[in-house]
Design an enzyme around this catalytic site. Structure first.
Site, mmCIF file in Angstrom:
data_model
loop_
_atom_site.group_PDB
_atom_site.id
_atom_site.type_symbol
_atom_site.label_atom_id
_atom_site.label_comp_id
_atom_site.label_asym_id
_atom_site.label_seq_id
_atom_site.Cartn_x
_atom_site.Cartn_y
_atom_site.Cartn_z
ATOM 1 C CD GLU A 446 -1.156 0.265 3.714
ATOM 2 O OE1 GLU A 446 -1.994 1.185 3.679
ATOM 3 O OE2 GLU A 446 -1.052 -0.542 4.654
ATOM 4 C CG ASP A 488 18.957 0.081 4.359
ATOM 5 O OD1 ASP A 488 19.645 1.057 4.718
ATOM 6 O OD2 ASP A 488 18.628 -0.102 3.172
ATOM 7 C CG ASP A 507 14.268 -1.451 1.644
ATOM 8 O OD1 ASP A 507 14.284 -2.696 1.615
ATOM 9 O OD2 ASP A 507 15.077 -0.757 1.010
#
Length: 648
Positions: A446, A488, A507
């Site tokens: 989304e 990350d 991510d």
């Protein structure tokens, strides 16, 4: 006679426009604008219409031949937004658009102040072409439009409907124009905050073959060599200021500003493993890389080149099948983000929900080993890597991490797991995965609103404190409670939505698990550092194999000092000022000693862990957060010990 009348029309209209331009210039020189300029334009438009009516009536008695007439004061200004002046934007919009229209793209342009550069109000979506230009829903509009001399809508004060020479309002529209209008109507109404592709990004084909990628690295090596020679010559003519502060990588002539530009251009073109390393450099602080170079490397986070349409469509067809568009109501062919592994496109499902489709660059997964080898050859040749980094060990870890990041099905599973872990969190949320549009090389979620945290510096101190406090708490929970961490710390992986007052986590390709055997020792090291207990830190460091016990005294002291410095934030009950802290500078002074005397590489887990923890501290530093940290760690420690006791 008709020709003379036509010339007279053009002459008078030109005189009226010239007068308007002179009046506007004079008003702007006097500092007057806004409603006064609108009034001048309205008078000019009325005058033009009156002239058209008078000469149109005479013309109708003389000949049926048609002459030029303008339906708007300035059609180019009304339909070609990119060239308009900011100070007259409100007047032009009110004159050329209906009140129901969404704000034009320049309302949140990169030149505005505050956090606005991070997002754009994207209601009138751009056509494929020049970024930042809005297209008319009617297609291309010329500077002049034909009008009937007996047009009933040409009375003063009324906007006239535009006719073509064949008396049809559709006569001049091509099939392409009509299709564009249909697509414009189908486009989703976007959210108020949307990420925009960097102006540095270019459309370039991803080099897929090993030879093609090698050629780019070879060209980079040659360019770095010439750049280093130029840098050495420049420094010999202009010696460095000995009093100036130097970063760790400043000693290499290969990492000049010109060479940094060469590196970034190459990394943005080849993408993949090489660009991932560049992104790691982009989130370092001044102690590791000087601010000028950091600004250059910062471009690799959002300005990677993007695939041509043909290459991108081939990837989608191969992964999702030729009928993947049947599941969508709309698909934006130009990406709004491009990174190391893939690029992201806006789309809308049949039910109306907006989604983000991440499409992996072709050949990236297969080229990891060769890319890493090529990049290491360039770095070793240029002597950019300081001694003591144990690059072979580092590269092996990097290879494994990148292989995992290229598996989008694994990333989707990690995102679902994090979404479940944080489903009741009041401040963080994880976007939902759209399973029907996911594959090994395509990941659809989304769409989230907001802007990345490196654009949040204009927020209030209270909000910045709350954001950073929650990020550090989450970091501790990921390690010591979930034992499952997204490693990350790229600022673009944290999107703050000012309307919801929440941060979206993005991510999850770099997500990894940590064994209890590791966290049991690591939490004791952090605890000892917070208590400033050097003996306990030394003992646990040897147990974790940070040290062998045979290091020289200088190395041992530097290691202990570095860990105790990192523990300072958790040592005091007073608010810790991340904006003025000297942690990075203190550690910067210890790095040369540790690089020179280190006997063994650090544990494999610490590469990704310290990248995440260091990145979280950098976010706090960049946003100048200020809050007490001791209580948050004490809570994490007590909860960990309680769970440890329950499991025994």
């Amino acid at each position: 006679m008709a020709a003379m009348l036509g010339d007279a029309i053009m002459l008078i209209k030109g005189f009226v426009k010239l007068t308007q331009a002179a009046v506007e210039t004079h008003l702007q020189h006097l500092g007057l604008s806004g409603e006064l300029l609108m009034a001048v334009r309205a008078l000019q438009s009325t005058a033009t219409e009156q002239v058209g009516m008078v000469f149109g009536q005479v013309q109708g008695q003389e000949t049926p031949e048609e002459y030029y007439s303008e339906s708007l004061d300035d059609p180019e200004g009304a339909f070609h937004f990119s060239g308009m002046r900011a100070e007259s934007a409100s007047a032009d919009v009110s004159a050329a658009s209906s009140p129901e229209q969404s704000p034009p793209p320049w309302a949140h342009a990169a030149g505005s102040e505050g956090p606005a550069p991070a997002y754009v109000a994207s209601a009138p979506f751009r056509e494929g072409g020049v970024l930042g230009q809005a297209a008319s829903p009617l297609g291309r509009v010329n500077g002049r439009l034909f009008a009937s001399p007996r047009d009933p809508f040409s009375a003063p004060g009324l906007q006239r409907r535009v006719y073509h020479q064949d008396q049809s309002s559709m006569g001049g529209l091509t099939a392409e124009d009509i299709e564009k209008a249909r697509q414009a109507k189908a486009r989703p109404e976007s959210k108020p905050h949307k990420q925009a592709l960097s102006e540095h990004a270019r459309e370039r084909k991803v080099p897929v073959t090993r030879i093609g990628r090698l050629a780019n690295f070879g060209g980079l090596a040659v360019g770095l060599g010439f750049g280093a020679l130029a840098e050495v010559a420049k420094k010999s003519l202009r010696p460095d200021d000995p009093s100036g502060k130097k970063a760790v990588l400043d000693s290499s002539p290969f990492l000049s500003e010109a060479n940094a530009e060469r590196i970034v251009r190459t990394l943005c073109k080849v993408r993949g493993a090489a660009l991932k390393l560049g992104q790691m450099l982009s989130i370092q602080d001044d102690a590791f890389i000087n601010p000028h170079l950091a600004k250059i490397f910062d471009r690799v986070r959002q300005s990677a080149d993007f695939m041509p349409l043909k290459q991108m469509m081939k990837t989608l067809n191969n992964d999702l099948g030729p009928n993947w568009r049947d599941k969508l109501e709309y698909f934006e062919e130009r990406p709004f983000a491009a990174a190391s592994i893939g690029q992201v496109h806006l789309a809308r499902l049949k039910g109306g929900r907006e989604v983000a489709m991440k499409i992996q660059y072709p050949g990236v997964a297969q080229s990891i080993n060769s890319d890493v080898n090529n990049l290491m050859t360039v770095l070793n040749m240029s002597n950019m890597l300081p001694e003591g980094l144990f690059p072979e060990h580092l590269i092996d870890v990097l290879r494994r991490e990148l292989a995992l990041e290229c598996d989008y099905q694994r990333e989707a599973a990690c995102a679902r797991r994090f979404r479940e872990l944080l489903k009741d969190h009041p401040f963080f949320y994880v976007p939902e995965i759209v399973d029907e549009l996911c594959s090994p090389h395509v990941l659809t979620t989304e769409l989230v609103s907001g802007f990345p945290l490196d654009q949040a510096e204009g927020l209030s101190q209270e909000i910045r404190n709350e954001i950073c406090y929650n990020i550090l708490v989450l970091c501790l929970r990921e390690l010591f409670e979930f034992q499952f961490m997204q490693t990350d710390p790229n600022w673009s992986n944290f999107f703050y939505d000012p309307e919801l007052h929440k941060v979206a986590l993005l991510d999850f390709g770099a997500t990894r698990e940590f064994d209890r055997s590791f966290t049991d020792l690591y939490i004791q090291i952090i605890r000892a550092a917070a208590n400033q207990d050097r003996e306990a830190v030394l003992k646990k460091s040897i147990e974790m194999k940070f040290l062998t016990g045979y290091e020289v005294k200088a190395m041992e002291d530097a290691h202990l000092d570095a860990i105790l410095i990192l523990g300072e934030a958790f040592a005091s009950e007073e608010p810790f000022d991340f904006g003025t802290q000297s942690t990075t500078e203190k550690i910067h002074n210890l790095i040369p000693i540790m690089l020179k005397h280190r006997l063994v590489p650090p544990p494999e887990e610490t590469y990704s862990l310290h990248r995440k923890m260091g990145g979280s501290f950098l976010i706090c530093s960049k946003l100048k957060a200020r809050f007490p940290c001791k209580a948050m760690f004490e809570e994490a420690y007590s909860n960990y010990c309680r769970r440890q006791a329950e499991q025994q």
